[in-house]
Design a protein around this motif. Structure first.
Motif, PDB file in Angstrom:
ATOM      1  N   ALA A  51       0.825  -1.201   0.000  1.00 18.95           N
ATOM      2  CA  ALA A  51       0.000   0.000   0.000  1.00 18.95           C
ATOM      3  C   ALA A  51       0.862   1.255   0.000  1.00 18.95           C
ATOM      4  N   GLU A  52       1.924   1.211   0.790  1.00 15.48           N
ATOM      5  CA  GLU A  52       2.839   2.358   0.836  1.00 15.48           C
ATOM      6  C   GLU A  52       3.555   2.516  -0.494  1.00 15.48           C
ATOM      7  N   ALA A  53       3.862   1.411  -1.147  1.00 18.32           N
ATOM      8  CA  ALA A  53       4.522   1.482  -2.451  1.00 18.32           C
ATOM      9  C   ALA A  53       3.648   2.189  -3.476  1.00 18.32           C
ATOM     10  N   VAL A  54       2.361   1.867  -3.495  1.00 17.96           N
ATOM     11  CA  VAL A  54       1.443   2.511  -4.439  1.00 17.96           C
ATOM     12  C   VAL A  54       1.328   3.996  -4.143  1.00 17.96           C
ATOM     13  N   ARG A  55       1.211   4.333  -2.847  1.00 17.62           N
ATOM     14  CA  ARG A  55       1.076   5.749  -2.460  1.00 17.62           C
ATOM     15  C   ARG A  55       2.322   6.537  -2.851  1.00 17.62           C
ATOM     16  N   LEU A  56       3.506   5.986  -2.562  1.00 16.74           N
ATOM     17  CA  LEU A  56       4.742   6.703  -2.876  1.00 16.74           C
ATOM     18  C   LEU A  56       4.994   6.759  -4.380  1.00 16.74           C
ATOM     19  N   ALA A  57       4.579   5.731  -5.096  1.00 16.77           N
ATOM     20  CA  ALA A  57       4.740   5.756  -6.548  1.00 16.77           C
ATOM     21  C   ALA A  57       3.884   6.847  -7.176  1.00 16.77           C
ATOM     22  N   ALA A  58       2.661   7.017  -6.668  1.00 13.51           N
ATOM     23  CA  ALA A  58       1.791   8.088  -7.170  1.00 13.51           C
ATOM     24  C   ALA A  58       2.373   9.455  -6.846  1.00 13.51           C
ATOM     25  N   GLU A  59       3.076   9.542  -5.719  1.00 15.44           N
ATOM     26  CA  GLU A  59       3.650  10.825  -5.286  1.00 15.44           C
ATOM     27  C   GLU A  59       4.945  11.150  -6.016  1.00 15.44           C
ATOM     28  N   HIS A  60       5.835  10.166  -6.155  1.00 13.08           N
ATOM     29  CA  HIS A  60       7.178  10.424  -6.694  1.00 13.08           C
ATOM     30  C   HIS A  60       7.324  10.070  -8.166  1.00 13.08           C
ATOM     31  N   ARG A  61       6.365   9.350  -8.744  1.00 12.40           N
ATOM     32  CA  ARG A  61       6.389   8.985 -10.157  1.00 12.40           C
ATOM     33  C   ARG A  61       7.717   8.349 -10.584  1.00 12.40           C
TER      34      ARG A  61
END
Length: 232
Positions: A51-61
């Protein structure tokens, strides 16, 4: 550069942006140290679960996500679909062990670019990140055969499994050679070295193979090479 341009060319910048996702802090630290010493690679974030991976991926691209499968709270397998649905979508490389074939198979079917053994050396890790960012499949030779065999034995009949011989019938001799090497898990550069041709020419052959065989990715093409009994 506009968002539209970034979406069309997610690796337009010279620096490859990488997100690490593993619940073991020591593994994340070790991978970060290796990648930070490589030219043209930047670690933009670390996640301890899917879940954290998806959130950070959306944030940092990021351009590439190195994703462990077995994590608490929200595992990596459940994160593959949401990650590849992002725009622009990062390339997802699953970090695995020899005992993880079933989970890796599911991750590949969900859209992961490939898989990498956790005990690979630093240079192989760097090569895998660069290969993923360039659009190559990342298939560790040590487990490629096991994963392919599992996909062949466990996959239901359907569009991907139907008439593999007819799907490769239209390939040229050179394209068949390249397809066999995709089945071995080789990168474009490795294929070019073996055949004595340039990387650009290899990419042209791969694109033609994907179009003629109706494969959506190099991973599917590698699977087709085994289904069509081209691997000797």
């Amino acid at each position: 550069m506009t968002d539209q341009a970034n979406s069309a060319r997610p690796w337009a910048d010279s620096v490859i942006r990488v997100l690490l996702a593993d619940d073991e802090q020591m593994i994340r630290h070790g991978v970060r140290v290796i990648l930070q010493h490589a030219d043209g690679i930047e670690v933009v974030g670390e996640a301890a679960n899917g879940a954290e991976a998806v959130r950070l991926a959306a944030e940092h691209r990021p351009d590439v996500v190195l994703l462990d499968v077995r994590m608490p709270v929200h595992d990596g397998l459940a994160a593959v679909g949401p990650l590849v649905a992002l725009a622009p979508a990062p390339k997802v490389v699953v970090l695995t062990t020899f005992g993880d074939d079933e989970n890796v198979t599911c991750a590949l079917r969900a859209g992961a670019t490939g898989f990498l053994l956790k005990d690979e050396g630093p240079q192989e890790l760097i090569r895998a990140v660069r290969a993923a960012a360039a659009g190559d499949a990342v298939l560790s030779p040590g487990v490629t055969g096991a994963v392919i065999r599992r996909m062949l034995s466990g996959g239901p009949a359907g569009a991907e499994a139907a008439a593999p011989d007819s799907r490769v019938a239209g390939l040229t001799d050179r394209e068949r050679e390249v397809l066999v090497m995709l089945g071995e898990g080789l990168s474009n550069r490795e294929i070019g070295t073996r055949l004595g041709i340039g990387v650009g020419t290899v990419k042209t052959h791969v694109g033609s193979i994907l179009g003629k065989t109706q494969c959506e990715s190099r991973v599917q093409a590698a699977l087709l090479a085994h289904q069509a009994r081209l691997m000797g």
